[in-house]
Design a protein around this motif. Structure first.
Motif, PDB file in Angstrom:
ATOM      1  N   ALA A 184      -3.223   1.378   4.334  1.00 18.11           N
ATOM      2  CA  ALA A 184      -4.023   0.786   2.962  1.00 18.11           C
ATOM      3  C   ALA A 184      -5.104  -0.136   2.525  1.00 18.11           C
ATOM      4  O   ALA A 184      -4.502  -0.888   1.641  1.00 18.11           O
ATOM      5  N   GLY A 185      -6.486   0.175   2.702  1.00 18.90           N
ATOM      6  CA  GLY A 185      -7.230  -0.535   2.124  1.00 18.90           C
ATOM      7  C   GLY A 185      -8.887  -0.504   2.476  1.00 18.90           C
ATOM      8  O   GLY A 185      -8.886  -0.042   3.444  1.00 18.90           O
ATOM      9  N   MET A 186      -9.497  -0.839   1.475  1.00 21.49           N
ATOM     10  CA  MET A 186     -10.920  -0.980   1.680  1.00 21.49           C
ATOM     11  C   MET A 186     -11.153  -1.514   2.748  1.00 21.49           C
ATOM     12  O   MET A 186     -10.709  -2.709   3.152  1.00 21.49           O
ATOM     13  N   LYS A 216     -14.097  -6.815  -5.385  1.00 22.93           N
ATOM     14  CA  LYS A 216     -12.695  -6.365  -6.576  1.00 22.93           C
ATOM     15  C   LYS A 216     -12.239  -4.846  -5.612  1.00 22.93           C
ATOM     16  O   LYS A 216     -10.993  -4.897  -6.113  1.00 22.93           O
ATOM     17  N   GLU A 217     -13.019  -4.016  -5.035  1.00 23.65           N
ATOM     18  CA  GLU A 217     -12.480  -3.204  -4.156  1.00 23.65           C
ATOM     19  C   GLU A 217     -11.695  -3.215  -3.484  1.00 23.65           C
ATOM     20  O   GLU A 217     -10.467  -2.744  -2.904  1.00 23.65           O
ATOM     21  N   ILE A 218     -12.162  -3.994  -2.462  1.00 21.40           N
ATOM     22  CA  ILE A 218     -10.973  -4.742  -1.515  1.00 21.40           C
ATOM     23  C   ILE A 218      -9.922  -5.470  -2.131  1.00 21.40           C
ATOM     24  O   ILE A 218      -9.038  -4.717  -1.147  1.00 21.40           O
ATOM     25  N   ARG A 255      -8.970  -4.928  -5.375  1.00 16.48           N
ATOM     26  CA  ARG A 255      -7.680  -3.693  -5.813  1.00 16.48           C
ATOM     27  C   ARG A 255      -7.861  -2.323  -5.098  1.00 16.48           C
ATOM     28  O   ARG A 255      -5.950  -1.815  -5.261  1.00 16.48           O
ATOM     29  N   SER A 256      -8.387  -1.923  -4.166  1.00 12.78           N
ATOM     30  CA  SER A 256      -7.862  -0.224  -2.988  1.00 12.78           C
ATOM     31  C   SER A 256      -6.104  -1.454  -2.727  1.00 12.78           C
ATOM     32  O   SER A 256      -5.118  -0.347  -2.542  1.00 12.78           O
ATOM     33  N   ARG A 257      -5.838  -1.966  -1.781  1.00 12.36           N
ATOM     34  CA  ARG A 257      -5.497  -3.190  -1.658  1.00 12.36           C
ATOM     35  C   ARG A 257      -3.622  -3.035  -2.366  1.00 12.36           C
ATOM     36  O   ARG A 257      -2.869  -2.278  -2.388  1.00 12.36           O
ATOM     37  N   ILE A 258      -3.933  -3.299  -4.164  1.00 12.91           N
ATOM     38  CA  ILE A 258      -3.145  -3.746  -4.687  1.00 12.91           C
ATOM     39  C   ILE A 258      -2.293  -2.815  -4.957  1.00 12.91           C
ATOM     40  O   ILE A 258      -1.266  -1.986  -5.343  1.00 12.91           O
ATOM     41  N   THR A 287       0.162   5.181   4.638  1.00 11.90           N
ATOM     42  CA  THR A 287      -0.860   4.778   3.360  1.00 11.90           C
ATOM     43  C   THR A 287      -1.203   4.522   4.764  1.00 11.90           C
ATOM     44  O   THR A 287      -1.035   3.645   5.359  1.00 11.90           O
ATOM     45  N   GLY A 288      -2.886   4.970   4.594  1.00 10.96           N
ATOM     46  CA  GLY A 288      -4.232   4.499   5.372  1.00 10.96           C
ATOM     47  C   GLY A 288      -3.679   4.666   6.927  1.00 10.96           C
ATOM     48  O   GLY A 288      -4.329   4.357   7.830  1.00 10.96           O
ATOM     49  N   ALA A 289      -3.017   6.175   7.116  1.00 12.74           N
ATOM     50  CA  ALA A 289      -3.158   6.404   8.703  1.00 12.74           C
ATOM     51  C   ALA A 289      -4.018   7.205   9.302  1.00 12.74           C
ATOM     52  O   ALA A 289      -3.865   7.362  10.459  1.00 12.74           O
TER      53      ALA A 289
HETATM   54  P1  NDP Z   1      -8.939   1.402   8.602  1.00  9.52           P
HETATM   55  O1  NDP Z   1     -10.399   0.765   7.646  1.00  9.52           O
HETATM   56  O2  NDP Z   1      -9.149   1.357   9.650  1.00  9.52           O
HETATM   57  O3  NDP Z   1      -8.624   2.228   7.729  1.00  9.52           O
HETATM   58  C1  NDP Z   1      -7.518   1.863   5.853  1.00  9.52           C
HETATM   59  C2  NDP Z   1      -7.033   3.098   5.822  1.00  9.52           C
HETATM   60  O4  NDP Z   1      -7.358   2.755   4.065  1.00  9.52           O
HETATM   61  C3  NDP Z   1      -8.209   3.944   5.543  1.00  9.52           C
HETATM   62  O5  NDP Z   1      -8.120   5.273   6.737  1.00  9.52           O
HETATM   63  C4  NDP Z   1      -8.406   4.822   4.372  1.00  9.52           C
HETATM   64  O6  NDP Z   1      -7.457   5.585   4.422  1.00  9.52           O
HETATM   65  C5  NDP Z   1      -8.084   3.955   3.450  1.00  9.52           C
HETATM   66  N1  NDP Z   1      -8.773   2.860   2.430  1.00  9.52           N
HETATM   67  C6  NDP Z   1      -9.839   3.435   2.571  1.00  9.52           C
HETATM   68  N2  NDP Z   1     -10.640   2.413   1.784  1.00  9.52           N
HETATM   69  C7  NDP Z   1      -9.997   2.560   0.751  1.00  9.52           C
HETATM   70  C8  NDP Z   1      -9.988   2.589  -1.298  1.00  9.52           C
HETATM   71  N3  NDP Z   1     -10.773   1.867  -1.577  1.00  9.52           N
HETATM   72  N4  NDP Z   1      -9.122   2.535  -1.196  1.00  9.52           N
HETATM   73  C9  NDP Z   1      -7.801   3.087  -0.982  1.00  9.52           C
HETATM   74  N5  NDP Z   1      -7.746   3.215   0.477  1.00  9.52           N
HETATM   75  C10 NDP Z   1      -8.673   3.316   1.268  1.00  9.52           C
HETATM   76  O7  NDP Z   1      -8.196  -0.161   8.282  1.00  9.52           O
HETATM   77  P2  NDP Z   1      -7.200  -0.697   9.962  1.00  9.52           P
HETATM   78  O8  NDP Z   1      -6.194   0.459  10.371  1.00  9.52           O
HETATM   79  O9  NDP Z   1      -8.408  -1.426   9.804  1.00  9.52           O
HETATM   80  O10 NDP Z   1      -6.616  -1.997   8.851  1.00  9.52           O
HETATM   81  C11 NDP Z   1      -4.931  -0.949   8.709  1.00  9.52           C
HETATM   82  C12 NDP Z   1      -4.361  -2.095   7.944  1.00  9.52           C
HETATM   83  O11 NDP Z   1      -4.273  -3.075   7.982  1.00  9.52           O
HETATM   84  C13 NDP Z   1      -5.674  -2.118   6.731  1.00  9.52           C
HETATM   85  O12 NDP Z   1      -4.890  -2.975   5.203  1.00  9.52           O
HETATM   86  C14 NDP Z   1      -6.286  -4.234   6.742  1.00  9.52           C
HETATM   87  O13 NDP Z   1      -6.916  -4.621   5.909  1.00  9.52           O
HETATM   88  C15 NDP Z   1      -4.876  -3.772   7.524  1.00  9.52           C
HETATM   89  N6  NDP Z   1      -5.663  -4.871   8.307  1.00  9.52           N
HETATM   90  C16 NDP Z   1      -6.369  -5.051   9.485  1.00  9.52           C
HETATM   91  C17 NDP Z   1      -6.818  -5.951  10.565  1.00  9.52           C
HETATM   92  C18 NDP Z   1      -8.131  -5.488  11.956  1.00  9.52           C
HETATM   93  O14 NDP Z   1      -8.375  -6.106  12.393  1.00  9.52           O
HETATM   94  N7  NDP Z   1      -8.401  -3.851  11.887  1.00  9.52           N
HETATM   95  C19 NDP Z   1      -6.826  -6.983  10.615  1.00  9.52           C
HETATM   96  C20 NDP Z   1      -5.824  -7.770   9.187  1.00  9.52           C
HETATM   97  C21 NDP Z   1      -5.519  -6.086   8.358  1.00  9.52           C
HETATM   98  P3  NDP Z   1      -7.738   7.358   3.481  1.00  9.52           P
HETATM   99  O15 NDP Z   1      -8.999   7.909   3.620  1.00  9.52           O
HETATM  100  O16 NDP Z   1      -6.998   8.681   4.559  1.00  9.52           O
HETATM  101  O17 NDP Z   1      -6.839   6.988   2.155  1.00  9.52           O
END
Ligand code: NDP
Length: 304
Positions: A71-73, A85-87, A89-92, A6-8
């Motif tokens: 995955a996460g906003m 909330k979205e930051i 919610r999106s992760r959980i 996820t979050g690929a």
């Molecule tokens: P990105 O923001 O680049 O990508 C995260 C992916 O999450 C997106 O490509 C998207 O995938 C998905 N996403 C974005 N918004 C939402 C949403 N509202 N709801 C659900 N999915 C969403 O993150 P990184 O690659 O930088 O980081 C990956 C993870 O590691 C994250 O969870 C981040 O919090 C954590 N992290 C990153 C750090 C950093 O310095 N980069 C530091 C600490 C933790 P799609 O659109 O394909 O669904």
């Protein structure tokens, strides 16, 4: 191996997918948007890469050997109450969805490992304390997000190995905090931000990707693992090194308001900070390509 991610499509995920494909693994890109994933990944990667939108996640996870949950906003935005909330919610929600699918999978289709992202924000911020995997959680907004995010991942059944990677500030050219900081350093100069005494626990993108990859493959990687380089620096040193590699002098400070303008309240990660040591990665014998920030920054600036 088949790995569902996820979050690929994100900053870390894209590099991880490249690595998995180049080592001949099959990747299931779990995304919210097929159109976005098709833009991110070139058609040359198909059929080793399969894109799955949310309704297809279950089918993709069933039969995968491993799941990586990233995955996460993004947090580098202005934090209105709705966005906060979205930051969270999106992760959980993404974690909950992945965990439910794994727990409900038939045993013969169940992935054997879940590698789930979390962040060093878990520890809160401090100029004086040193944190490792045994340290307690802080009591600010980001620590609360991380606690709840990790708690969701911990709901995965015991027979699935869980590695929780508490990621530091990831340094790479095409994303994360650095991509936003470099233009500022070009505009102003490479000087300190605020007092400069804040800790900056960073990790190079290649190292965090290698750590996640090791966690997928190596059964000794389990529980909480800090995803940070072994040599965190004070922000003044980070700024000085960055100033040097982008060719800006380090005596003129970059104004805090400018950083806040590009990173939003997410700038707190850089402006407050914490000193986090990767005790577990060291015990596991993880080998860093970039243990020192100067080498990491120079390598990043050499990237095409
Ligand atoms: P990105 O923001 O680049 O990508 C995260 C992916 O999450 C997106 O490509 C998207 O995938 C998905 N996403 C974005 N918004 C939402 C949403 N509202 N709801 C659900 N999915 C969403 O993150 P990184 O690659 O930088 O980081 C990956 C993870 O590691 C994250 O969870 C981040 O919090 C954590 N992290 C990153 C750090 C950093 O310095 N980069 C530091 C600490 C933790 P799609 O659109 O394909 O669904």
């Amino acid at each position: 191996m088949v790995v569902s991610v996820t979050g690929a499509t994100g900053f870390i995920g894209r590099r991880l997918v490249q690595k998995l494909l180049s080592d001949n693994h099959k990747v299931h890109v779990l995304t919210r948007s097929r159109a976005k994933a098709q833009l991110v990944f070139s058609a040359d990667n198909f059929p080793k890469l399969v894109i799955a939108e949310e309704r297809e996640w279950e089918q993709s996870i069933n039969g995968s050997n491993a799941v990586v949950n990233l995955a996460g906003m993004p947090i580098s935005t202005r934090w209105s109450p709705e966005i906060k909330k979205e930051i969270k919610r999106s992760r959980i929600n993404a974690t909950s969805k992945v965990v439910d699918i794994i727990n409900n999978a038939k045993l013969d289709l169940r992935p054997s490992v879940l590698v789930s992202a979390t962040a060093i924000g878990y520890y809160g911020t401090s100029e004086t304390l040193v944190f490792d995997e045994n340290s307690r959680s802080g009591n600010d907004y980001l620590s609360e997000v991380c606690r709840e995010w990790e708690a969701k991942a911990l709901e995965v059944d015991n027979d699935v190995r869980l590695a929780l990677i508490r990621i530091g500030v990831v340094l790479g050219k095409d994303g994360g905090a650095l991509a936003k900081m470099i233009p500022l350093f070009m505009m102003f100069a490479g000087g300190p931000l605020g007092t400069g005494r804040q800790w900056f626990s960073w990790i190079h993108l290649d190292d965090v990707v290698n750590l996640i990859y090791e966690a997928v493959r190596n059964p000794s990687y389990k529980g909480v693992i800090n995803g940070t380089a072994p040599n965190p620096v004070r922000l003044s040193e980070m700024c000085e090194q960055l100033g040097q590699v982008v060719g800006r002098p380090s005596w003129l400070p970059v104004p805090e308001f400018a950083l806040k303008a590009v990173l939003g309240e997410g700038a707190s990660v850089v402006l407050e900070g914490q000193k986090v040591l990767p005790l577990k990665a060291k015990e596991l014998g993880f080998s860093y390509k970039y243990p020192y920030v100067k080498d990491a920054l120079e390598a990043i600036m050499r990237e095409p």
